[in-house]
Scaffold this active site. Structure first.
Site, short mmCIF file in Angstrom:
data_model
loop_
_atom_site.label_atom_id
_atom_site.label_comp_id
_atom_site.label_asym_id
_atom_site.label_seq_id
_atom_site.Cartn_x
_atom_site.Cartn_y
_atom_site.Cartn_z
N GLU A 1 21.68 32.31 24.14
CA GLU A 1 20.43 31.53 24.28
C GLU A 1 20.39 30.41 23.25
O GLU A 1 20.58 30.65 22.04
CB GLU A 1 19.22 32.47 24.10
N ASP B 1 11.96 41.16 27.87
CA ASP B 1 10.73 41.41 27.09
C ASP B 1 9.89 40.13 27.02
O ASP B 1 8.77 40.14 26.49
CB ASP B 1 11.03 41.99 25.70
#
Ligand code: KIV
Length: 270
Positions: free
Chosen positions: A187, A49
Site C-alpha cells: 500500500e 478493517d
C-alpha cells in the site's frame, strides 16, 4: 489453472502469478455487494478493517474489533459461496503474542468460513505468520503504508521513498514469503520499489497505490464506486460515480412520498 478458471482457494491465487494472470481484489463488507462482486468476476475479496471507516464511520481502522470482522466476513461468505475471501485481523488481535494471534485468527476462519487472514507488518511478524500457516491458517501480509501503524507513521503517506526504508521493505517482503505468507498487499509504495519486490517474490503482490508492476490490484469498493465523494487520492480511479445516482434516487423517493405519488395502486394490496 486455465486462463478462465475462477480461483476457489488461496493456492489457486498463488498459482495465478506463475500463470501470468493479474489478481483482481476488492474490499467488501456485506452479502449484497459480495454477490455482485462474485458475478462481476473478481478473483478474491478482502473483508478489510477499512470497514471501520467505510461502514462504521470511524476515522481510522484502529477501533475495529474481532467480532466486527467476524460479523462482516460471515455476511460476505453467505453471499459469496466459493471465491477465496481474506479477512483483516484487527489492531491488537495478533501483535501481543503468537498464541493470541493463533486463537483470534482461528476464530475468524472458524466462525466466518473465510479462507485467510491478513495482518500488517514485516520481519517482526514472521514468527506469527509461520505459526499461523503451520496450524492451517493461510496468511496475507501487508507492507508499505500499514494503517494500523498510522500513529507511528504520522499520517497516511507513501512509504519506502528513502533507500534505507526501501531496502528494509524488500527484506520484510522476503521474510514474510519465507515464513509462508501466500500473498502480499503493498500500500502506497513507489512503483519502482513495488515492482522490485514483486519481481523478487514467488508469491503474488497486490498493490493499492503501488503502481502497475504488482501482480494484482486492490481498491476499497466504496472508493472505486465513487460513493465516498470527499476521498480523491492520486492512486484512486473512480470506475463509477454512484454518489450522485444514490442521492438522486433518494430525492425522487422523498419527493414522491411527500407528494403522495408513492405508493401507487400498483404497489398496494387489496
Ligand atoms: O482494510 C483494507 O481495506 C485494506 C486495503 C486498503 C488493502 O487493508
Amino acid at each position: 489453472m486455465t486462463p478462465d478458471t475462477r480461483p476457489d482457494s488461496i493456492p489457486d491465487l498463488v498459482a495465478m502469478k506463475a500463470a501470468g494472470r493479474p489478481l483482481v481484489m476488492l474490499t467488501c463488507y456485506d452479502a449484497t455487494f459480495g454477490r455482485l462482486l462474485d458475478r462481476a468476476g473478481v478473483d478474491v475479496i478482502l473483508v478489510g478493517d477499512s470497514v471501520n471507516q467505510v461502514v462504521a464511520g470511524q476515522d481510522s481502522t484502529l477501533g475495529a474489533t474481532l467480532e466486527q470482522m467476524i460479523y462482516h466476513a460471515s455476511a460476505v461468505r453467505r453471499g459469496v459461496p466459493t471465491l477465496p475471501i481474506v479477512v483483516d485481523l484487527p489492531f491488537m488481535t495478533y501483535q501481543v503474542s503468537v498464541e493470541e494471534a493463533i486463537r483470534n485468527a482461528g476464530r475468524v476462519l472458524q466462525l466466518s468460513g473465510c479462507n485467510a487472514v491478513k495482518l500488517e507488518g514485516g520481519a517482526a511478524m514472521a514468527p506469527t505468520v509461520r505459526a499461523l500457516v503451520e496450524r492451517g491458517i493461510p496468511v496475507v501480509g501487508h507492507l508499505g503504508l500499514t494503517p494500523q501503524s498510522v500513529n507511528v507513521m504520522g499520517g497516511y503517506r507513501v512509504q519506502g521513498r528513502e533507500q534505507e526504508d526501501a531496502a528494509r521493505m524488500l527484506e520484510d517482503a522476503l521474510a514474510l514469503e519465507a515464513s509462508g505468507a501466500s500473498l502480499l498487499v503493498l500500500e502506497l509504495v513507489p512503483s519502482v520499489l513495488a515492482t522490485r519486490i514483486s519481481q523478487a517474490l514467488r508469491i503474488p503482490t497486490v498493490g493499492i497505490g503501488a503502481g502497475s508492476g504488482c501482480d494484482g490490484q486492490v481498491l476499497v469498493l466504496h472508493d472505486m464506486l465513487g460513493l465516498n465523494e470527499g476521498f480523491n487520492p492520486k492512486f484512486l480511479r473512480k470506475f463509477a460515480d454512484l454518489a450522485g445516482p444514490v442521492q438522486d434516487a433518494v430525492r425522487a423517493y422523498a419527493a414522491d412520498v411527500r407528494a403522495r405519488r408513492y405508493p401507487g395502486p400498483e404497489h398496494s394490496f387489496e
